[in-house]
Structures are given as structure tokens and as C-alpha cells.
Design a protein around this motif. Structure first.
Motif, PDB file in Angstrom:
ATOM      1  N   ASP A 166      37.812  38.663  37.384  1.00  0.00           N
ATOM      2  CA  ASP A 166      38.605  39.516  38.175  1.00  0.00           C
ATOM      3  C   ASP A 166      37.647  40.428  38.689  1.00  0.00           C
ATOM      4  O   ASP A 166      36.816  41.107  37.755  1.00  0.00           O
ATOM      5  CB  ASP A 166      40.030  39.706  37.487  1.00  0.00           C
ATOM      6  N   ARG A 178      48.292  39.355  39.883  1.00  0.00           N
ATOM      7  CA  ARG A 178      47.647  39.326  41.191  1.00  0.00           C
ATOM      8  C   ARG A 178      46.892  37.559  41.590  1.00  0.00           C
ATOM      9  O   ARG A 178      48.238  36.431  40.891  1.00  0.00           O
ATOM     10  CB  ARG A 178      46.113  39.401  40.056  1.00  0.00           C
ATOM     11  N   ILE A 180      45.370  34.284  42.477  1.00  0.00           N
ATOM     12  CA  ILE A 180      44.865  33.218  41.617  1.00  0.00           C
ATOM     13  C   ILE A 180      44.196  32.080  42.132  1.00  0.00           C
ATOM     14  O   ILE A 180      44.823  31.470  43.273  1.00  0.00           O
ATOM     15  CB  ILE A 180      45.048  32.588  40.663  1.00  0.00           C
ATOM     16  N   MET A 222      36.968  35.910  44.654  1.00  0.00           N
ATOM     17  CA  MET A 222      36.857  36.549  43.451  1.00  0.00           C
ATOM     18  C   MET A 222      36.178  38.332  43.705  1.00  0.00           C
ATOM     19  O   MET A 222      36.387  38.838  43.620  1.00  0.00           O
ATOM     20  CB  MET A 222      36.254  35.951  42.342  1.00  0.00           C
ATOM     21  N   GLY A 227      41.294  38.093  44.595  1.00  0.00           N
ATOM     22  CA  GLY A 227      41.933  37.574  43.530  1.00  0.00           C
ATOM     23  C   GLY A 227      41.011  36.785  42.278  1.00  0.00           C
ATOM     24  O   GLY A 227      39.862  37.040  42.385  1.00  0.00           O
ATOM     25  N   MET A 228      41.749  36.945  41.158  1.00  0.00           N
ATOM     26  CA  MET A 228      41.063  36.342  39.599  1.00  0.00           C
ATOM     27  C   MET A 228      41.110  34.781  40.217  1.00  0.00           C
ATOM     28  O   MET A 228      41.597  33.738  41.276  1.00  0.00           O
ATOM     29  CB  MET A 228      42.345  35.758  39.006  1.00  0.00           C
ATOM     30  N   TYR A 243      31.734  41.230  36.632  1.00  0.00           N
ATOM     31  CA  TYR A 243      32.822  41.858  36.163  1.00  0.00           C
ATOM     32  C   TYR A 243      33.780  41.881  35.096  1.00  0.00           C
ATOM     33  O   TYR A 243      33.326  41.118  34.377  1.00  0.00           O
ATOM     34  CB  TYR A 243      33.333  40.415  37.345  1.00  0.00           C
ATOM     35  N   TYR A 245      36.289  39.862  32.726  1.00  0.00           N
ATOM     36  CA  TYR A 245      36.842  38.339  32.286  1.00  0.00           C
ATOM     37  C   TYR A 245      37.197  38.365  30.958  1.00  0.00           C
ATOM     38  O   TYR A 245      36.859  39.634  30.165  1.00  0.00           O
ATOM     39  CB  TYR A 245      35.215  37.277  32.548  1.00  0.00           C
TER      40      TYR A 245
END
Length: 288
Positions: A166, A178, A180, A222, A227-228, A243, A245
């Protein structure tokens, strides 16, 4: 009838449109239309009914298409038998490969293979593993993700850990809410992710789910903060530097996707297949 006419006919049946077929085989639409007209004149039957959406085979067309399949298969079998008896490696190598593997690893592998064996004709189909499983007997070699194919010889190539990424941090306390984003894959991949999300429901709660067709699109969404995304390590290791994770674990074990190469017993008697499998066995499947 020439063999390439039969192959065009099968491609028309597979794709369903003259435009799509022309694009796939890299010739013009008028040329495809002309070849189809020739084949219909040759057999004296209408092979397809043209609708607004796709070509539909007539009853006579279905018999012609089956005949085309048999002719192409006999031709490939004959070439393979010739290859078995010759010292030089040639013939046809048919491969069905997971889209992810075809994007990440196959260009390098096939580049090395075709440089070593330039007289081998490579027939390649890519797609999701679930679709490959349904038609695996049509190919010499299948490279798939998830479970290995039953009733085949299967070699494990590598396992691929999964991570959720994310643009926003994953909090140590509280619930992360969030959207996905997922990409088109086979059911086993979605089941792994759903099982992990169920276990993490007190920490991660997807607000909504978005599905895209390609893994690269998923990554770009992403990156834009939409979003994730759960991504395999083989195509996302470089993202770890930029990012937030977390790795996926279930019952204290890392959640991974196995990658297999599967083939029918005896197929290694074909030299072109055996050399390709040897290359896979010795290839270093390590993500950047």
C-alpha cells in the motif's frame, strides 16, 4: 489445402473474429477473409455464420474444424518424429505458460533456448493457470502456478511468497480500512488471499474490492494510492524499497504460490522438449 490454411481456420475458431485473427497472426483482415473464402470454396460448405459478435461454426464447419485439428496434430507429430531421428535439434515445442511467468521469466528463458536451437519452432500460449489445466494435453510443456497437474510428471520450479502493499503504512494497532485491488488469476490464488484476509479481519478490513485484468495494472493502481494489493514477490521485490508492505502468513507459515512445470510421461523422448526442460531445471528463478 496448405497447413497454414488449417492453422488460420483454427485461429478463427479460437478467437471468433476476422479482425482479432488478423491481429494475432499479423496479416491483413482482407487476407484472412480471402483465405476463409478459399477454404469454404474448397470444401464446398459455409464454415462460419457471421454474427455481430463473433463467428459461429455451422454443422459442416464443425466437421471441417475437427478435420483441421487432426491435420495440424498429425503434422506436428510427424515433425516431432523427424526431429527424434535427426542429430540436429529441431521440430516443434509447444508451451502453455502462466501469464505471470511469461512476463517475468519466459523472455529470458526462450531467448537462451532459441539462440541455442534456432531450428525449433516454438508454439506458445499464455494465460491463467486454471485455463491451462483444462487443455494441458494439447501442449508438450505446461508451466503453471498453484497445485501441480495430476496424472503428469511435475517438477517444482520455485515457491513465490505473497506480500500486501500500500502507499499508506500498516498500523501496529487498530484496523486498516482501505480498498483492495486484485488481478485476474486462478481460484487458488484468490482462495489464499481470502483466507489470509479472514484471519486478519481484526487488523485489515477492505472497504471494497476492485478487480483488474493484468497484474501490472494492479501494481500501478496501488502506486497511485487507490488501494492495497497482494502481489507475488517475483514481480514486486523492487516495490519493497518504496512502499509499505507486510508478508502474508497463515498459521505461522509464509503464504506462497508454487510454480510447476508439468508434462506427459515419455515426452522427454523428443529432444527439443528434453533440452527445454533441462534449461528450466537449471534456471535460477530468483526475483530481482
Amino acid at each position: 489445402m496448405r497447413m497454414d490454411d488449417y492453422e488460420i481456420l483454427l485461429k478463427l475458431y479460437e478467437i471468433g473474429t476476422i479482425r482479432g485473427t488478423a491481429k494475432a497472426i499479423l496479416i491483413s483482415q482482407p487476407a484472412v477473409t480471402q483465405r476463409l473464402k478459399y477454404m469454404e470454396n474448397y470444401f464446398g460448405e459455409t464454415i462460419f455464420i457471421r454474427t455481430s459478435k463473433r463467428l459461429l461454426p455451422t454443422p459442416a464447419g464443425e466437421r471441417v474444424i475437427q478435420h483441421a485439428k487432426e491435420m495440424v496434430e498429425k503434422e506436428h507429430l510427424f515433425k516431432n518424429r523427424l526431429a527424434e531421428t535427426g542429430e540436429e535439434i529441431k521440430g516443434t515445442l509447444s508451451i502453455a505458460c502462466s501469464s505471470l511467468i511469461s512476463q517475468r521469466y519466459l523472455p529470458d528463458i526462450l531467448g537462451e533456448y532459441t539462440a541455442a536451437y534456432p531450428k525449433v519452432a516454438v508454439d506458445l500460449v499464455t494465460g491463467i493457470s486454471e485455463d491451462i489445466r483444462k487443455n494441458h494435453k494439447q501442449y508438450h510443456v505446461c508451466i503453471i502456478r498453484g497445485d501441480k497437474l495430476k496424472e503428469t510428471t511435475s517438477m517444482h520450479l520455485f515457491d513465490d511468497p505473497l506480500y500486501i502493499f500500500d502507499t499508506e503504512p500498516f498500523p501496529e494497532h487498530g484496523i486498516k480500512e482501505r480498498p483492495i485491488i486484485s488481478f485476474k488469476s486462478d481460484d487458488s490464488m484468490h482462495e489464499l488471499v481470502d483466507s489470509w484476509l479472514f484471519e486478519q479481519q481484526n487488523y485489515i478490513k477492505p472497504q471494497k474490492k476492485m478487480t483488474v485484468d493484468q497484474i501490472e495494472t494492479c501494481k500501478q493502481f496501488m502506486k497511485q494510492g487507490i488501494g492495497m494489493a497482494v502481489l507475488p514477490g517475483s514481480v514486486s521485490n523492487h516495490l519493497k524499497e518504496h512502499y509499505p508492505y507486510i508478508p502474508l502468513f497463515l498459521e505461522k507459515e509464509a503464504v506462497t504460490r508454487d510454480t510447476w512445470v508439468c508434462f506427459q510421461e515419455g515426452i522427454r523422448q523428443l529432444p527439443q522438449v528434453d533440452h527445454f526442460l533441462n534449461l528450466l531445471e537449471n534456471y535460477d528463478f530468483i526475483a530481482d
